[in-house]
Design an enzyme around this catalytic site. Sequence first.
Site, short mmCIF file in Angstrom:
data_model
loop_
_atom_site.label_atom_id
_atom_site.label_comp_id
_atom_site.label_asym_id
_atom_site.label_seq_id
_atom_site.Cartn_x
_atom_site.Cartn_y
_atom_site.Cartn_z
N GLU A 248 56.84 92.68 19.48
CA GLU A 248 56.59 92.45 20.91
C GLU A 248 57.89 92.79 21.62
O GLU A 248 58.82 92.00 21.62
CB GLU A 248 56.16 90.99 21.11
CG GLU A 248 55.29 90.81 22.30
CD GLU A 248 56.09 90.44 23.51
OE1 GLU A 248 56.72 91.38 24.07
OE2 GLU A 248 56.10 89.27 23.87
N CYS A 282 58.89 88.96 29.26
CA CYS A 282 58.53 90.31 28.81
C CYS A 282 57.37 90.86 29.63
O CYS A 282 57.41 91.99 30.10
CB CYS A 282 58.25 90.34 27.33
SG CYS A 282 57.31 88.94 26.72
P1 NDP Z 1 67.68 91.43 20.82
O1 NDP Z 1 66.51 92.29 20.57
O2 NDP Z 1 69.00 91.99 20.48
O3 NDP Z 1 67.58 90.06 20.01
C1 NDP Z 1 66.34 89.44 19.70
C2 NDP Z 1 66.45 88.77 18.33
O4 NDP Z 1 66.66 89.73 17.30
C3 NDP Z 1 67.60 87.79 18.23
O5 NDP Z 1 67.19 86.68 17.48
C4 NDP Z 1 68.64 88.59 17.48
O6 NDP Z 1 69.57 87.80 16.81
C5 NDP Z 1 67.78 89.35 16.49
N1 NDP Z 1 68.40 90.54 15.94
C6 NDP Z 1 69.45 91.25 16.41
N2 NDP Z 1 69.68 92.34 15.63
C7 NDP Z 1 68.76 92.29 14.64
C8 NDP Z 1 68.45 93.15 13.53
N3 NDP Z 1 69.13 94.27 13.29
N4 NDP Z 1 67.41 92.81 12.73
C9 NDP Z 1 66.70 91.69 12.97
N5 NDP Z 1 66.94 90.86 14.01
C10 NDP Z 1 67.94 91.15 14.83
O7 NDP Z 1 67.63 90.99 22.30
P2 NDP Z 1 68.84 90.47 23.21
O8 NDP Z 1 68.81 89.02 23.17
O9 NDP Z 1 70.13 91.11 22.88
O10 NDP Z 1 68.37 91.01 24.64
C11 NDP Z 1 68.58 92.37 24.98
C12 NDP Z 1 67.50 92.87 25.91
O11 NDP Z 1 66.23 92.73 25.29
C13 NDP Z 1 67.38 92.12 27.21
O12 NDP Z 1 68.23 92.67 28.15
C14 NDP Z 1 65.94 92.30 27.58
O13 NDP Z 1 65.77 93.47 28.34
C15 NDP Z 1 65.25 92.48 26.25
N6 NDP Z 1 64.55 91.28 25.84
C16 NDP Z 1 63.21 91.34 25.77
C17 NDP Z 1 62.49 90.23 25.43
C18 NDP Z 1 61.03 90.23 25.36
O14 NDP Z 1 60.44 89.19 25.53
N7 NDP Z 1 60.39 91.33 25.04
C19 NDP Z 1 63.15 88.95 25.19
C20 NDP Z 1 64.58 89.00 25.24
C21 NDP Z 1 65.23 90.14 25.56
P3 NDP Z 1 70.99 87.52 17.52
O15 NDP Z 1 70.69 86.88 18.83
O16 NDP Z 1 71.65 86.58 16.56
O17 NDP Z 1 71.68 88.83 17.64
#
Ligand code: NDP
Length: 474
Positions: A248, A282
């Site tokens: 998602e 989202c």
């Molecule tokens: P990320 O996609 O970076 O993080 C989401 C989750 O993935 C976190 O728990 C993160 O852990 C984990 N993660 C990071 N790298 C990996 C990997 N290689 N493999 C598996 N899991 C991983 O989102 P961000 O929080 O950095 O947000 C960045 C952008 O994403 C925002 O600006 C927004 O635009 C979008 N976003 C979209 C969302 C949605 O609902 N679709 C929700 C949140 C953000 P950790 O935090 O420890 O790095």
Amino acid sequence: MPEVKSVDEVLLARVQADPATGRAIPDAATGETIGYAPEQAIVEVDVAVAAAKAAQREWDELGHAVRSKLLHAAADAVDANAEALARLLSREQGKPLDGPNARFEVGACVTWLRSAATTVLEPQVLIDSDTDHAVLTYRALGVVAAIGPWNWPLMIAIWQIAPALRMGNTVVVKPSEYTPLSVLALVDVLNEVLPPGVLVPVVSSDREVGARLAAHPDIDKVMFTGSTATGRRIVEASSANLARLTLELGGNDAGIVLPDADPKAIAEDLFWGAFINTGQTCAALKRLYVHESIHDEVIDALAGVVRRMPMGCGLDPGNVLGPLQNAAQFDIVARLVEDAEARGGRVVVGGEPAPELGANFFRATIIADLTDGVALVDQEQFGPVLPVVRYTDVEDAIASANGLDAGLGASVWSSDRVAARAVAARLRAGTVWINSHGTLHPEVPFGGVKKSGYGLEFGVEGLKSVAEPRIVSG
Ligand code: NDP
């Protein structure tokens, strides 16, 4: 006099790390430290997955009736801790207690837990003749990794955890580095009733931990909500362990206001469609296309709603808008607004930070006179800013709505439901709402198309997504 702790501080004390070894987590509104998150190393991912794997068979063998009962008990436990969870969530994530925010999110956790407890995935008889018989059944996959974001950290965790547990899987939960404490608290509350090993958290600010979890050979399924960039990395990781994926990812949902819409009647729903969780959602309305004949009236009505919605610290009663959750997201929003103004955008309301409220606050903003091609329209802002584009021909609005890579949601606004449905049928998105945006129901499947991801959550389809199909033929 002994110090009297608030309910959320009591809950926090159950899960937080020693300040000497933990990572300080700030209050999103004030910046003050609210607690310390444990920092786990990659090797601890292996320990967590091993524990979940060891517990899976027994959990599966309990059967649906017992698991369903335990999920209802888990919902009761969340209910009993609702105010503590909501307060902790409000401080860590920033969303106010009031409005469709922290208390609402905890309430949604209860609703989705109960829905997973009561939804039944029946076997499907495919052939039943004198000579042939074939039936499709569903079994647990094994160990599910639930990797979540910081915007709706509790609700999204439950969306991943509840169906996975219902189907007999065990789960390793990895919260975002920005909101670990509220998710840890939720897991702790759920584990008051779940058997050991069934639901195991791993917490870290080291991206390698999430990467290790997604790539782990004993992970059978990854449920992921977050950015498209991380989603791509998870797809790459799955080439090794062949984990099933539900992704998602981000959206850039368009709304189309048809000429016959009633501006005053739709203004408040438009507002919540765009600004729920201060725009950090989202499936929020992220760009609005309005027919020229009612453009100015829609803008006026919407701006009127924006002006009367209080923004501030989440624990202060009455606020319904909060800060951006983190400084990086604040910078993205501020940069997009500055660029939109430089490209001819007209700020109708807001348009600037609100430093008197705190470092991460940005005023709720509407920017008109924009066109496709401006970054604020083309990119996901994930904040309290709505760009408005005027259109003349609905064909152009449909082309614009479909013109981006994202395809999570979309909406059509009209006084004529039949006309709205005809436009909705032409929009390429996982869900198209009519006269609302982003409303979700636990029994109605939800998921994205195009670069917004794949796989469905919720209801019977959601159970299928965390299950292994098995045909018994003959
Ligand atoms: P990320 O996609 O970076 O993080 C989401 C989750 O993935 C976190 O728990 C993160 O852990 C984990 N993660 C990071 N790298 C990996 C990997 N290689 N493999 C598996 N899991 C991983 O989102 P961000 O929080 O950095 O947000 C960045 C952008 O994403 C925002 O600006 C927004 O635009 C979008 N976003 C979209 C969302 C949605 O609902 N679709 C929700 C949140 C953000 P950790 O935090 O420890 O790095």
